[in-house]
Design a protein around this motif. Structure first.
Motif, PDB file in Angstrom:
ATOM      1  N   THR A   6      41.093  38.277  33.128  1.00 18.10           N
ATOM      2  CA  THR A   6      42.412  38.958  33.074  1.00 18.10           C
ATOM      3  C   THR A   6      43.668  37.573  33.472  1.00 18.10           C
ATOM      4  O   THR A   6      43.521  36.937  33.985  1.00 18.10           O
ATOM      5  CB  THR A   6      43.100  40.179  33.711  1.00 18.10           C
ATOM      6  OG1 THR A   6      43.491  40.504  32.230  1.00 18.10           O
ATOM      7  CG2 THR A   6      42.887  40.054  34.871  1.00 18.10           C
ATOM      8  N   TYR A 117      42.829  45.824  33.629  1.00 14.11           N
ATOM      9  CA  TYR A 117      43.830  46.409  34.885  1.00 14.11           C
ATOM     10  C   TYR A 117      44.317  48.062  34.494  1.00 14.11           C
ATOM     11  O   TYR A 117      43.712  49.064  34.910  1.00 14.11           O
ATOM     12  CB  TYR A 117      44.412  46.393  35.780  1.00 14.11           C
ATOM     13  CG  TYR A 117      43.813  45.507  36.978  1.00 14.11           C
ATOM     14  CD1 TYR A 117      42.140  45.974  37.691  1.00 14.11           C
ATOM     15  CD2 TYR A 117      43.545  44.450  37.011  1.00 14.11           C
ATOM     16  CE1 TYR A 117      41.714  44.784  38.696  1.00 14.11           C
ATOM     17  CE2 TYR A 117      42.937  42.708  37.452  1.00 14.11           C
ATOM     18  CZ  TYR A 117      42.083  43.581  38.320  1.00 14.11           C
ATOM     19  OH  TYR A 117      41.099  42.409  39.040  1.00 14.11           O
ATOM     20  N   ASP A 120      41.549  49.881  32.616  1.00 15.51           N
ATOM     21  CA  ASP A 120      40.708  50.678  34.160  1.00 15.51           C
ATOM     22  C   ASP A 120      39.356  49.744  33.048  1.00 15.51           C
ATOM     23  O   ASP A 120      38.552  50.523  33.346  1.00 15.51           O
ATOM     24  CB  ASP A 120      41.032  52.037  33.956  1.00 15.51           C
ATOM     25  CG  ASP A 120      40.108  52.841  34.974  1.00 15.51           C
ATOM     26  OD1 ASP A 120      39.652  52.283  36.258  1.00 15.51           O
ATOM     27  OD2 ASP A 120      39.833  53.619  34.935  1.00 15.51           O
ATOM     28  N   LYS A 122      37.677  47.619  34.900  1.00 18.45           N
ATOM     29  CA  LYS A 122      37.706  46.723  35.813  1.00 18.45           C
ATOM     30  C   LYS A 122      35.921  47.212  36.276  1.00 18.45           C
ATOM     31  O   LYS A 122      34.912  46.434  36.421  1.00 18.45           O
ATOM     32  CB  LYS A 122      38.219  47.351  37.601  1.00 18.45           C
ATOM     33  CG  LYS A 122      37.525  46.061  38.401  1.00 18.45           C
ATOM     34  CD  LYS A 122      38.912  46.503  39.476  1.00 18.45           C
ATOM     35  CE  LYS A 122      38.195  45.821  40.707  1.00 18.45           C
ATOM     36  NZ  LYS A 122      37.353  45.699  41.568  1.00 18.45           N
ATOM     37  N   ASN A 123      35.521  48.407  36.395  1.00 15.48           N
ATOM     38  CA  ASN A 123      34.224  48.693  36.910  1.00 15.48           C
ATOM     39  C   ASN A 123      33.175  47.932  36.010  1.00 15.48           C
ATOM     40  O   ASN A 123      31.590  48.578  36.045  1.00 15.48           O
ATOM     41  CB  ASN A 123      34.674  50.131  36.981  1.00 15.48           C
ATOM     42  CG  ASN A 123      35.268  50.655  38.451  1.00 15.48           C
ATOM     43  OD1 ASN A 123      35.530  49.380  38.793  1.00 15.48           O
ATOM     44  ND2 ASN A 123      35.121  52.114  38.203  1.00 15.48           N
ATOM     45  N   VAL A 128      35.999  40.616  38.697  1.00 16.44           N
ATOM     46  CA  VAL A 128      36.977  40.320  38.115  1.00 16.44           C
ATOM     47  C   VAL A 128      37.798  38.415  38.345  1.00 16.44           C
ATOM     48  O   VAL A 128      37.333  38.286  39.327  1.00 16.44           O
ATOM     49  CB  VAL A 128      38.483  41.366  37.670  1.00 16.44           C
ATOM     50  CG1 VAL A 128      39.651  40.306  37.876  1.00 16.44           C
ATOM     51  CG2 VAL A 128      37.560  42.029  37.302  1.00 16.44           C
ATOM     52  N   LYS A 165      47.536  40.958  39.293  1.00 20.19           N
ATOM     53  CA  LYS A 165      46.708  41.144  39.011  1.00 20.19           C
ATOM     54  C   LYS A 165      45.578  39.853  39.873  1.00 20.19           C
ATOM     55  O   LYS A 165      44.792  39.900  39.564  1.00 20.19           O
ATOM     56  CB  LYS A 165      46.654  39.975  37.674  1.00 20.19           C
ATOM     57  CG  LYS A 165      47.403  41.366  36.652  1.00 20.19           C
ATOM     58  CD  LYS A 165      47.385  40.703  35.428  1.00 20.19           C
ATOM     59  CE  LYS A 165      47.807  41.450  33.926  1.00 20.19           C
ATOM     60  NZ  LYS A 165      47.811  41.203  32.478  1.00 20.19           N
ATOM     61  N   TYR A 168      44.550  41.624  42.551  1.00 20.28           N
ATOM     62  CA  TYR A 168      43.064  42.909  42.733  1.00 20.28           C
ATOM     63  C   TYR A 168      41.867  41.703  42.625  1.00 20.28           C
ATOM     64  O   TYR A 168      40.897  43.020  42.523  1.00 20.28           O
ATOM     65  CB  TYR A 168      43.419  43.572  41.831  1.00 20.28           C
ATOM     66  CG  TYR A 168      44.856  44.761  41.520  1.00 20.28           C
ATOM     67  CD1 TYR A 168      45.671  45.030  43.335  1.00 20.28           C
ATOM     68  CD2 TYR A 168      45.468  45.340  40.508  1.00 20.28           C
ATOM     69  CE1 TYR A 168      46.367  45.182  43.252  1.00 20.28           C
ATOM     70  CE2 TYR A 168      46.601  46.044  41.512  1.00 20.28           C
ATOM     71  CZ  TYR A 168      47.244  46.057  42.752  1.00 20.28           C
ATOM     72  OH  TYR A 168      48.103  47.088  43.065  1.00 20.28           O
ATOM     73  N   ALA A 169      41.942  40.847  42.275  1.00 16.78           N
ATOM     74  CA  ALA A 169      40.897  40.334  41.673  1.00 16.78           C
ATOM     75  C   ALA A 169      39.649  39.847  42.500  1.00 16.78           C
ATOM     76  O   ALA A 169      40.219  39.705  43.614  1.00 16.78           O
ATOM     77  CB  ALA A 169      41.341  38.385  40.385  1.00 16.78           C
TER      78      ALA A 169
END
Length: 198
Positions: A6, A117, A120, A122-123, A128, A165, A168-169
Motif C-alpha cells: 500500500t 487498511y 480492512d 490487512k489480515n 504488509v 500507512k 502500521y506496515a
C-alpha cells in the motif's frame, strides 16, 4: 509469502510491483483489476454505472467509459461511495482467487491495494509493505503524468494518511530517490525474506 502493498497516489507502487516481478513474484494491481472489471461486461456493474452516471456512461458494446465516470465520481463523494460498493465485491472475488492460487502453488505474491487498511484487507496477508514518498516529490512526479496537486490532495483526503500507512506496515520502503535506489531497497527486502526461509 503473501505480501500486501500500500501507499499513496503517486508514491511508486507500480514501480515496486515491477521490481518484485523481476524476482518472479506473482503480482496483483488493484487499479488494473478495477479497470479490467469496467470492460468485463459484468451486468451488475454496468447497471450500477448507468444508474449513477446515466446511459451515456456505457457504450453499445457494454464498455464503461472510465474517464467519464471518474470525472463525475471524484466530484461527488456519494456517487463515488456507491460505485466503490459495487466494485469491491467483484475486486474481492478476484483478490481471493489470486491469493488462493499463490497459497495452493506455494508462489510468492505481492498484492497492491491503495485502500488496504481502509478496506480492512490487512489480515489477508502474511505481512504488509508500505511505500512512502515526500508529498512535493509525489506532486512533481504526478505532474509529469498530467495530474495536479489538487487531484493528489483530493485522493490523499480519501485515504489514511501516508505516515500512518508507514507506521502500521510491517515493512517500509522510502521512494525519495531514483528508481535504482528503490530497486536496491526491494532487492535487499527480498533477500531478507529468502534468508528467513532458509
Amino acid at each position: 509469502m503473501i505480501l500486501g502493498l500500500t501507499g499513496s497516489f503517486g508514491g511508486g507502487k507500480s514501480t515496486v510491483l515491477s521490481c518484485f516481478q523481476t524476482h518472479n513474484w506473482h503480482t496483483f494491481d488493484a487499479d488494473a483489476a478495477c479497470h479490467g472489471l469496467y470492460g468485463s461486461g459484468n451486468q451488475v456493474l454496468i447497471n450500477k454505472v448507468k444508474e449513477l452516471f446515466g446511459e451515456e456512461a456505457v457504450d453499445g458494446n457494454g464498455k464503461i467509459d472510465r474517464q467519464k465516470i471518474a470525472d463525475s465520481a471524484f466530484k461527488n463523494p456519494e456517487k463515488l461511495q456507491k460505485l466503490t460498493s459495487a466494485l469491491y465485491p467483484l475486486l474481492n472475488e478476484e483478490l481471493h482467487k489470486q491469493i488462493d492460487f499463490c497459497r495452493k502453488n506455494n508462489v510468492n505474491g505481492i498484492f497492491e491495494l491503495p485502500l488496504l487498511y481502509e478496506a480492512d484487507y490487512k489480515n489477508r496477508f502474511d505481512a504488509v509493505l508500505a511505500i512512502w514518498c515526500a508529498p512535493d516529490l509525489r506532486c512533481e512526479r504526478l505532474k509529469k503524468r498530467n495530474f495536479s496537486r489538487e487531484e493528489m490532495l483530493k485522493r490523499d483526503a480519501r485515504q489514511l494518511a501516508p505516515e500512518l500507512k508507514l507506521e502500521y506496515a510491517d515493512f517500509a520502503v522510502i521512494n525519495n530517490g531514483s528508481k535504482e535506489m528503490l530497486s536496491r531497497q526491494i532487492d535487499e527486502l527480498i533477500a531478507s525474506f529468502d534468508d528467513k526461509n532458509k
